[in-house]
Enzyme design. Structure first.
Site, mmCIF file in Angstrom:
data_model
loop_
_atom_site.group_PDB
_atom_site.id
_atom_site.type_symbol
_atom_site.label_atom_id
_atom_site.label_comp_id
_atom_site.label_asym_id
_atom_site.label_seq_id
_atom_site.Cartn_x
_atom_site.Cartn_y
_atom_site.Cartn_z
ATOM 1 N N ASP A 152 0.862 -1.186 0.000
ATOM 2 C CA ASP A 152 0.000 0.000 0.000
ATOM 3 C C ASP A 152 0.898 1.235 0.000
ATOM 4 O OD1 ASP A 152 -2.165 1.687 0.060
ATOM 5 O OD2 ASP A 152 -2.658 1.334 2.166
ATOM 6 N N ASN A 157 1.693 6.999 3.458
ATOM 7 C CA ASN A 157 2.237 5.905 4.264
ATOM 8 C C ASN A 157 3.759 5.906 4.359
ATOM 9 O OD1 ASN A 157 -0.291 4.906 4.848
ATOM 10 N ND2 ASN A 157 -0.305 3.465 3.139
ATOM 11 N N ASP A 172 1.345 1.379 8.032
ATOM 12 C CA ASP A 172 0.286 0.641 7.326
ATOM 13 C C ASP A 172 0.866 -0.452 6.429
ATOM 14 O OD1 ASP A 172 -1.561 2.169 8.611
ATOM 15 O OD2 ASP A 172 -2.089 3.414 6.897
#
Length: 231
Positions: A152, A157, A172
């Site tokens: 992701d 992030n 994450d």
């Protein structure tokens, strides 16, 4: 007192206080995410430090630095650092990674998922679940260039040192694992051209791929962005 964090698209409830983040969820595999963060740090990849981890709960130390999604005086420096981080992550030995996110795993997960049809990318706005599934199966790549992927790799992030622009850590990481490198490249470039990250744009996405040493692959880009709709 815990302060709720509303930025981000995680399905978990996230809160923070005094340099600590807490994530709770009855659905997400937070133990798996904690294991992935620990594994990353053992490999020398900067990631959030796990302080507590059990089913339904993940507590991590705050990663120093600022998100790539925030305004930066030199966006090109951030794009280059993101690409360098991507290359370092993808260079980790696949055989040493215990987490599998290849299509043999993720496609069955996608077929069992209930995607949020109100939160699809613009090019798929209004699609039904049946249409998403049909397109996923019809465009599945015949081959996979397997590396260790974050899973992701959107700009919120990844955090960077405000002074040097170097990556200070990722968060994450619940979808980290062995997958085609385009799982990361497709999501990262989509994030760089997202209008919410207006300091970047198409030129930044092209710069990112060039520094990653990768030629554009429209078919895999489209497929892995489609796959992401299910998660």
């Amino acid at each position: 007192m815990w302060e709720r964090v509303t930025i981000g698209q995680s399905g978990a409830a996230v809160s923070r206080r005094a340099g600590v983040y807490r994530k709770t969820s009855d659905v997400e595999d937070l133990v798996g995410e904690g294991e992935r963060l620990v594994w990353l740090r053992v490999q020398g990849i900067p990631a959030a430090e796990v302080l507590e981890c059990e089913p339904g709960l993940l507590v991590t130390a705050e990663v120093p630095g600022r998100s790539a999604a925030e305004p930066w005086p030199d966006p090109d420096r951030i794009v280059d650092s993101l690409a360098d981080f991507t290359r370092a992550l993808h260079a980790l030995p696949v055989a040493d990674c215990p987490f599998d996110r290849s299509l043999a795993v993720t496609v069955p997960e996608a077929l069992a998922a209930d995607p949020d049809l109100d939160d699809l990318d613009d090019e798929r706005a209004g699609w039904t679940r049946d249409r998403l599934v049909a397109e996923l199966l019809a465009t599945r790549p015949a081959d996979e260039d397997l590396v260790v992927c974050h899973g992701d790799l959107s700009v919120p992030n990844v955090l960077f040192d405000p002074e040097t622009g170097d990556v200070t850590g990722v968060v994450d990481a619940g979808r980290l694992g062995v997958a085609d490198r385009w799982l990361d490249l497709a999501i990262a470039t989509r994030s760089l051209v997202d209008e919410r990250n207006s300091q970047y744009g198409p030129d930044a996405a092209a710069r990112y791929l060039e520094r990653c040493g990768t030629e554009p692959d429209p078919a895999k880009t489209a497929f892995y962005r489609l796959l992401d709709e299910f998660f």
